[in-house]
Write an enzyme that holds these catalytic residues in place. Structure first.
Site, mmCIF file in Angstrom:
data_model
loop_
_atom_site.group_PDB
_atom_site.id
_atom_site.type_symbol
_atom_site.label_atom_id
_atom_site.label_comp_id
_atom_site.label_asym_id
_atom_site.label_seq_id
_atom_site.Cartn_x
_atom_site.Cartn_y
_atom_site.Cartn_z
ATOM 1 N N SER A 113 -1.343 -62.673 -3.649
ATOM 2 C CA SER A 113 -2.065 -63.696 -2.892
ATOM 3 C C SER A 113 -3.578 -63.491 -2.994
ATOM 4 C CB SER A 113 -1.574 -63.660 -1.441
ATOM 5 O OG SER A 113 -2.118 -64.719 -0.682
ATOM 6 N N HIS A 138 -0.205 -67.781 -5.264
ATOM 7 C CA HIS A 138 0.431 -68.938 -4.639
ATOM 8 C C HIS A 138 -0.612 -69.735 -3.876
ATOM 9 C CE1 HIS A 138 1.534 -66.311 -0.856
ATOM 10 N NE2 HIS A 138 0.236 -66.436 -1.035
#
Length: 217
Positions: A113, A138
């Site tokens: 992330s 993501h």
């Protein structure tokens, strides 16, 4: 009852090992420091926790300190983090771009992330991952609650953050923003070799001696 509570408390798993105290000997005598302070002396910042306001401030302070110590000498950021807050990510990211020294980034374990963006944001040619590292990208997420107007405001902010994330990753990977947009629709997980092919890192390393990392610092 008190003894039983003490026994149960002692049986609980500990969050971390006790850090050893490193003894340094100098001409002025001996003094102790923890491993993180020792690493900082070597111009290494270790990001091994979730990225939030506290850890972001810690990293930013260390980057600014190391710049003030020597603005022409590289800084290394070692990363093993599950990611975290988007605003904390942008705070560290902007500081990395702001300071004068080149910044070498090294993934050890995982960079997921927000941490994956920081890994990719290192100085080109100085972004590394150990061979069994895991990298994940993501889209940003948030929990919407409150009145419909509040949810609408939050939705617009999520779209703004996503657009910014796509732009960051496009800049540092060389990919088109529309390709990034498709890839972050769901969790996209990379091995170290796949991360190199994607443009998130420049080199997969096994040992310091066998890599450019030996000369990057």
């Amino acid at each position: 009852m008190r003894h039983e509570q003490a026994r149960q408390a002692a049986a609980q798993p500990q969050g971390r090992y006790v850090l050893p105290n490193i003894i340094e000997k100098t001409s002025r005598g001996e003094y102790g420091m923890d491993p993180y302070s020792k690493l900082l002396k070597e111009r290494i910042v270790f990001l091994g926790v979730q990225i939030d306001d506290v850890s972001a401030n810690d990293v930013m302070a260390q980057l600014l300190f190391l710049e003030s110590e020597d603005p022409d000498r590289d800084i290394s950021i070692y990363i093993n983090s599950p990611g975290g807050s988007f605003t904390s990510l942008t705070a560290i990211y902007d500081t990395m771009q702001f300071v004068r020294p080149d910044i070498s980034t090294i993934c050890m374990g995982q960079a997921a992330s927000a941490a994956a963006v920081l890994l990719a944001a290192g100085t080109p040619g100085k972004r590394f991952a150990l061979e069994n590292s895991r990298i994940l990208i993501h889209q940003p997420s948030a929990q919407g609650e409150g009145q419909s107007s509040d949810i609408e405001i939050q939705a617009r902010e999520i779209l703004r953050m996503r657009s910014l994330l796509e732009r960051m990753l496009a800049v540092h990977t060389g990919k088109k923003e529309e390709d990034i947009r498709k890839d972050i629709e769901r969790d996209k997980i990379f091995s170290a070799d796949e991360a190199k092919e994607y443009g998130l890192i420049d080199e997969v390393i096994k040992t310091r001696k066998s890599s450019r990392l030996a000369t990057a610092r």
